[in-house]
Structure formats: C-alpha cells, structure tokens
Write an enzyme that holds these catalytic residues in place. Structure first.
Site, PDB file in Angstrom:
ATOM      1  N   ARG A  28     -24.479  -6.135  33.458  1.00  0.00           N
ATOM      2  CA  ARG A  28     -25.343  -6.944  32.601  1.00  0.00           C
ATOM      3  C   ARG A  28     -25.448  -8.338  33.194  1.00  0.00           C
ATOM      4  NH1 ARG A  28     -27.698  -3.116  30.255  1.00  0.00           N
ATOM      5  NH2 ARG A  28     -26.610  -1.942  28.648  1.00  0.00           N
ATOM      6  N   TYR A  39     -26.164 -11.445  26.915  1.00  0.00           N
ATOM      7  CA  TYR A  39     -26.229 -10.566  28.083  1.00  0.00           C
ATOM      8  C   TYR A  39     -27.482  -9.709  28.023  1.00  0.00           C
ATOM      9  CZ  TYR A  39     -23.472  -7.869  24.676  1.00  0.00           C
ATOM     10  OH  TYR A  39     -23.007  -7.283  23.543  1.00  0.00           O
ATOM     11  N   CYS A 144      -0.084  -9.200  20.219  1.00  0.00           N
ATOM     12  CA  CYS A 144       1.347  -8.965  20.331  1.00  0.00           C
ATOM     13  C   CYS A 144       1.992  -9.974  21.270  1.00  0.00           C
ATOM     14  CB  CYS A 144       1.596  -7.540  20.796  1.00  0.00           C
ATOM     15  SG  CYS A 144       0.727  -7.148  22.313  1.00  0.00           S
ATOM     16  N   GLN A 385      12.489  15.124 -11.445  1.00  0.00           N
ATOM     17  CA  GLN A 385      12.066  16.516 -11.376  1.00  0.00           C
ATOM     18  C   GLN A 385      13.187  17.408 -10.853  1.00  0.00           C
ATOM     19  OE1 GLN A 385       9.168  17.776 -12.365  1.00  0.00           O
ATOM     20  NE2 GLN A 385       9.785  19.805 -11.654  1.00  0.00           N
ATOM     21  N   GLY A 387      16.497  16.614 -10.898  1.00  0.00           N
ATOM     22  CA  GLY A 387      17.810  16.361 -11.485  1.00  0.00           C
ATOM     23  C   GLY A 387      18.182  14.894 -11.407  1.00  0.00           C
ATOM     24  N   VAL A 388      19.527  14.665 -11.456  1.00  0.00           N
ATOM     25  CA  VAL A 388      20.040  13.302 -11.547  1.00  0.00           C
ATOM     26  C   VAL A 388      19.942  12.560 -10.206  1.00  0.00           C
ATOM     27  CG1 VAL A 388      22.082  11.943 -12.165  1.00  0.00           C
ATOM     28  CG2 VAL A 388      21.694  14.145 -13.245  1.00  0.00           C
ATOM     29  N   THR A 447      19.020   8.792   0.328  1.00  0.00           N
ATOM     30  CA  THR A 447      17.963   7.876   0.762  1.00  0.00           C
ATOM     31  C   THR A 447      18.403   6.419   0.636  1.00  0.00           C
ATOM     32  OG1 THR A 447      16.961   7.569  -1.417  1.00  0.00           O
ATOM     33  CG2 THR A 447      16.168   9.451  -0.144  1.00  0.00           C
ATOM     34  N   GLU A 448      17.546   5.587   1.142  1.00  0.00           N
ATOM     35  CA  GLU A 448      17.685   4.141   0.957  1.00  0.00           C
ATOM     36  C   GLU A 448      17.711   3.834  -0.553  1.00  0.00           C
ATOM     37  OE1 GLU A 448      14.741   0.352   2.092  1.00  0.00           O
ATOM     38  OE2 GLU A 448      14.190   2.378   2.622  1.00  0.00           O
ATOM     39  N   ASP A 495       1.435  13.118  -3.946  1.00  0.00           N
ATOM     40  CA  ASP A 495       1.815  12.721  -5.309  1.00  0.00           C
ATOM     41  C   ASP A 495       2.002  11.207  -5.369  1.00  0.00           C
ATOM     42  OD1 ASP A 495       2.458  12.889  -7.964  1.00  0.00           O
ATOM     43  OD2 ASP A 495       4.423  13.819  -7.671  1.00  0.00           O
TER      44      ASP A 495
END
Ligand code: ADP
Ligand code: MG
Length: 633
Positions: A28, A39, A144, A385, A387-388, A447-448, A495
């Site tokens: 160009r 251009y 970055c 869903q 349990g505890v 889990t966390e 979900d």
C-alpha cells in the site's frame, strides 16, 4: 488537505477483525499528514496512486512501536512496526531498519500529546485469536510489556521465533472426559523467574519456592505446574502462578497489586487504616495504572481514599499529580515515597494483597488424591445437593472446603474421571478444585474455601451497606472473567447462578460447581421438567431441546447479573416453572432492576437474545463490562 509529512510504500497486514478471517499482506502507498495516516491502492507499473483503502486519525493512536517479526516471516516482513489505535493494531512492514526507525520516530513525535497513550504494549503480533507474546486470547488485552520509554529502539535483531497456539474449535456441546484444549508449547529458551510467594513442597516432585529468589524454568508443558531449577541446581515442580518473569517490571514490587479493583483497594487501605497507605493497581482503563492512597487528613472522620492515574508524558515518561517525570514506574513510586508533590500525602506504607498466596491447581504437582487423614473438620458451612459442606484444614494449615458426597447422590466414577480435568482449570475467578478422597465412602471433594460464602446469601444479607453500582459491576466483572476462562477451555458450566458463586474475604466473586450438574443422580434436578432444574436460568433452546453450550451459559449469566442488581431476588418471582417455559419461549424477559441503568440492562438483554448465536461471548462481555466500569469511575 494538509501537507504530506512522509510517504512510502509498505506492506500492510490485513487487520483480522474476525478471528478466523485469513491474513493477507498487500503493498500500500502510505501517506502521513498532520491529521492522518492514510493508505492507498497503487499501480506498481505506472507508479501511480489509486483509491484510498483506509486511514487512521493520528489523535486516535495509542502506541507506535516496533513489533517482532511473525513466526517464519519472509525477508520482506522482518522490519515490522505497529500502530495501535481504537480498532486494534495496524501492522506495517518496512523495507529496511532505517525506514522503519524514521517512521516510528516521526509518528511518535506527532502523537506524543495524545491522551490515550498506553504504558504497556505487545511486543509480538496478534494472530488468529491470540497474542503471540503472552498467549492472551482477548484482542484488547492489556499489553504484556512495559514501554521502556526509549522509543522502542532497544530492539533485538530477529531470530527468536515465538511458537503459535493452535486456534481452538468453537465451543459447543462437550463430551465427558474430553481433554482440555492443548496448552501452547513453552518458549524454547530457558526463562528466569522470581518467586512472589513462598511455596512449601507438598508432593515428592515439588520444588520449594522462596519469595524474591530467582528460578530457571525448564519445562512449561503443564500450564499450572512448571519444572524449575533453583540456584543450588535443585529441580522440581512449582505452581506457575507463584512466579513472575524477571523482565516483567511491576510484579516484583510489593506495592503492585495486580488483580485489585477500586472497591477492593479502598477496602484493603481502610482495613490497614494507616495514613499514607498505598498500592499501585491496574486502572480500569486498559494499559494504565492507578495509585490508590489512604489519608487521614482529608477531612473525613474515618479517613478517605484517593486514586491517582499514572500519566504518560510527551516523552513517554511517567508522572503523577505534578509533572515530576520518570523513566520507570518504580522510580516514580520511589520518588513519591519521599515527596507528596501534589498528592494529599506522600506514599508512606505499602499495603499489599500479597499476604495470601493464590490457589494452586491441586495441592501439589500431580496430586489429586488427598489422604483424608490430612483433613481436619472445623465447622459446617451448609447443605447442598450432594450433602454437607464443611470448612476445615488440610495438613493443619491450609483452609479448605470439603463436600461429603452423600451416597447415591452422584455418579461417582464418572465424576472421578472428570475431576482430573476440573483440577486443571485454574483461574482467580473460579473456585479451585484441590482434589478428591475416593478411597472411602462417602467420597470427599476438597476445594478452595471462601470465607464470605454463597453469593446469593451475600447479596441478600451479607452486605453491610447497599452496594454502589461500581461495586456490583465489579462483581459482575469477576464472574465474566471466570466464565471467559471456562469458555476459552470450551468448558460449559450448565448451572451458572448466584447460588453457584462464592465470595472471598476481599469481596472477590468466584464461580463454582462448573460442570458438576452432569453427575447429579436426581431426576428432579437433571430433567428439564424436574422441580429442581434451573428453569429460571435457562434459555429457550435448553428448555425445549436440552441444547447446552457456552451460549446457554451466557443466558444464565444475564440472569445472574439480574440477581446481582436486584440484590438476590428470585427471577420471574410470580411465575412457576411451567409458566416460565411457556412465557420465555414466547419472548417474555426479566424487567430492568431499579439499580441497573440502561447500559447495564442492555448487557442483560443481549444475553437473552432468542437466537443463541446472536448473544455475545464471555470474551466480548469482559470488554463491555470493563468499558462500562471505566465510564462509571
Ligand atoms: P452443592 O453444590 O452440593 O449443592 P453447595 O456448593 O451449594 O452444595 O454448598 C452448600 C453451601 O455450602 C453453600 O451455599 C455455601 O454456603 C457453602 N459452601 C460451599 N462451598 C463452599 C466453599 N468453597 N467455601 C465456603 N463456603 C462454601
Ligand atoms: Mg451448588
């Protein structure tokens, strides 16, 4: 027409506005005037200029820099440079280093007073949906690399090639047990990093990390656990999110808090309650930084926070309130640690969010089976869903949440297979799966732990005062980012709802229970006609044909946004499930919550478009929410 400043024939790369559009390179005729870079097509034989093909207004330019040549670039595409403006980067290839340097110098000179100049850039190009330098997959992702302020002429000669990440297929229905898309291969050269946190080895192959020490990275083929060598020559695996590249400026400074937004900064500073407490964080404007400062002398009884944007001068130097210019941000901070120079106070105390290390993908390298004897149960958090759910400690010191899976509530073998894949999903806005205990019954999912619990409860009763619109939007942004990560891994949540998000001690929202609904053994939950099916969060194509996709997650996200802005009301409160299916298929949508302005509501309604393909992607939503946040601040 204004006068021509420079004129040259260059090769121009097509801008690839769509990820999949093929790249092309055309010669160009470029003309630079005081207003524009334009251009034109041209006739090489007659040497005549033809029709205008495009132009960039100089005032819209954010950055002019060299760019590393593309992988396997031919000889005539080595001297590349980039002009970044609001529509993304424009890549141009000069015939020689000399011509390139001349144009960059001139352009920099002409745009030096632009108000939107960035402080970071991408040293490599954007190609087929990914930044070749940092592997980020969002085109607008912040650069970055910090601009070095030397006009970019500290360019290393071409030679080092950056490998290219393959383009992932479009996310659709996933098949269970399918692996996540491959990670990009690491760079061939060894890389030096600095540890930001201590890490104590857990699994036999782990390597200890000591904060602020340097390590050499030997293998990055696992995105979450890199093989590294310490200064004594000892080798092992380390969590990749505990280290930063040595050349990446700011992360090594204690005062830089990367993932902290405005509300969280204020909360952290107020909790610390020290006059002159400060931190540097990413501004809501891409590529910029903000200094947040707490003062007790501002007149407000409990003290108050000020936010100062770090500005860039005409010479690409950094300054804060008054024009004391510095080549680097760290020099700037260092100066203001001693001089207020226009701010309410000097920067006296570093306030950091680095006290707590981030979650690792599993508790150690290649460790997903957890020994239940390492777990201590402390208190019950709730009942779900399966349990505890309990709060506890792993090896006496790491906070964890433990789901005891009630027998007969889950298709366990299928889940255990999937857990290996779920463990690899690691993002600051997803609740991290640490591992499972499968050698006993009931099995446990570890889990966390997030101390502020379920988002729905938090919205309804957990907030001390009515949240501001900024705070609500920041929480939405958290969810969008976590979901954009899942979308990029072609992982469907199925979900998504406020009840499946949790809130940590800083107020950060994280998405949980992704993909888990596939393992529920309860027809009331899994069948779209069942009483526990998330009808209120489902688009027509799920209600009618059970067609799940990232676009059905988008619909649910719109409903979740609605839950946020109503502080946890039940969607379509007056309708039952059967009525919802009928009405939503006929076009009924949720109303605009009082706290949501038109722009926020238009995000929600874009998620509820009848045609799934017309809804936005999460990647696009991240940008929309970010822009809106910037407008609000
Ligand atoms: P399920 O998914 O099995 O239905 P939930 O995940 O909804 O169960 O857990 C029930 C409750 O336990 C949640 O509402 C929340 O209050 C609490 N909870 C679950 N996981 C955590 C966690 N990781 N950290 C803190 N609280 C949690
Ligand atoms: Mg749940």
């Amino acid at each position: 027409m204004s006068e021509c400043v420079l004129e040259e024939i260059f090769i121009k790369r097509s801008q690839q506005k769509r990820k999949t559009s093929p790249l092309n390179y055309k010669e160009r005729w470029f003309i630079l005037t005081n207003e524009k870079l334009a251009y034109y097509d041209f006739d090489p034989e007659k040497g005549k200029r033809k029709g205008l093909r495009g132009s960039v207004d100089l005032e819209k330019i954010k950055c002019v820099e060299i760019v590393q040549p593309e992988p396997n670039a031919p000889q005539d595409r080595i001297y590349a440079f980039q002009i970044v403006y609001d529509e993304g980067p424009l890549y141009i290839f000069a015939k020689s280093e000399k011509v390139r340097a001349q144009w960059i110098k001139k352009l920099k000179e002409m745009v030096r007073f632009n108000k939107d100049l960035t402080q970071k850039y991408h040293p490599c190009s954007w190609m087929d949906g990914v930044w070749l330098c940092c592997q980020q997959e969002v085109k607008q992702a912040m650069g970055c690399k910090v601009l070095d302020g030397k006009n970019g002429f500290s360019f290393k000669p071409p030679g080092r090639r950056v490998s290219r990440k393959p383009l992932p297929p479009t996310p659709t229905e996933e098949t269970p047990g399918r692996p996540l898309p491959p990670e990009p291969p690491g760079p061939p050269v060894s890389m030096t990093v600095i540890a930001q946190y201590n890490y104590t080895p857990v699994a036999p192959q782990d390597l200890e990390l000591r904060r602020d020490e340097e390590y050499t990275i030997l293998d990055k083929s696992d995105a979450n656990w890199w093989r590294a060598k310490d200064k004594y020559g000892k080798e092992g695996y380390i969590p990749s999110n505990y280290v930063v590249k040595t050349e990446e400026g700011l992360e090594r400074y204690e005062w830089y808090c990367k993932n902290v937004n405005r509300s969280q900064a204020e909360k952290l500073l107020k909790t610390e309650n020290k006059d002159g407490g400060f931190m540097v964080r990413d501004s809501s404007k891409t590529g910029k930084y903000t200094v947040s400062l707490f003062t007790k002398s501002g007149g407000e009884p409990g003290g108050s926070c000020r936010h100062y944007n770090i500005c860039t001068s005409s010479q690409n130097q950094f300054y804060l309130a008054e024009k004391h210019n510095f080549t680097t941000i760290s020099e700037l901070i260092n100066y203001h640690q001693h001089n207020a120079a226009g701010m309410v106070s000097r920067l006296k105390h570093i306030v950091s969010n680095r006290a707590r290390p981030p979650s690792t993908a599993g508790l150690g390298y290649d460790m997903w089976e957890i020994d239940p004897r390492d777990l201590t149960f402390i208190k019950e958090l709730g009942n779900g869903q399966f349990g505890v759910v309990q709060y506890g400690k792993w090896q006496g010191q790491h906070d964890v949440a433990i789901k005891k899976i009630k027998e007969g509530s889950m298709s366990e073998d299928d889940f255990i297979d999937e857990a290996k894949i779920m463990m690899k999903l690691c993002h600051e806005n997803l609740v991290q799966l640490y591992g499972v205990c499968t050698k006993q019954r009931p099995i446990y999912i570890v889990t966390e732990y997030l101390s502020n619990g379920c988002l729905l409860v938090y919205l309804r009763e957990g907030l001390k005062q009515a949240p501001s619109t900024v705070q609500l939007l920041e929480m939405c942004k958290d969810v969008t980012e976590g979901m954009a990560y899942l979308e990029s891994k072609q992982y469907i949540h199925r979900d998504l709802a406020a009840r499946n998000c949790l809130v940590d001690s800083n107020g950060t929202v994280k998405v949980t229970d992704f993909g888990l609904s596939r393992y529920v053994l309860d027809d009331e939950y899994t069948s779209s006609a069942g009483s526990k099916f998330p009808v209120r969060w489902s688009p027509p194509e799920v209600l009618l044909y059970c067609k799940f996709s990232s676009k059905s997650d988008i619909w649910a996200y719109g409903v979740l946004m609605w839950e946020m802005y109503t502080l946890g009301q039940l969607p379509y409160e007056r309708l039952n499930n059967t009525e919802i299916v009928a009405q939503v298929s006929r076009g009924l949508r949720l109303y605009r919550p009082k706290m949501a302005n038109e722009k926020v509501y238009s995000i929600m309604t874009s998620c509820w478009l009848e045609k799934a393909e017309e809804r936005p992607t999460f990647e696009e939503l991240v940008l929309t929410v970010q822009d809106l946040l910037y407008e609000l601040q």
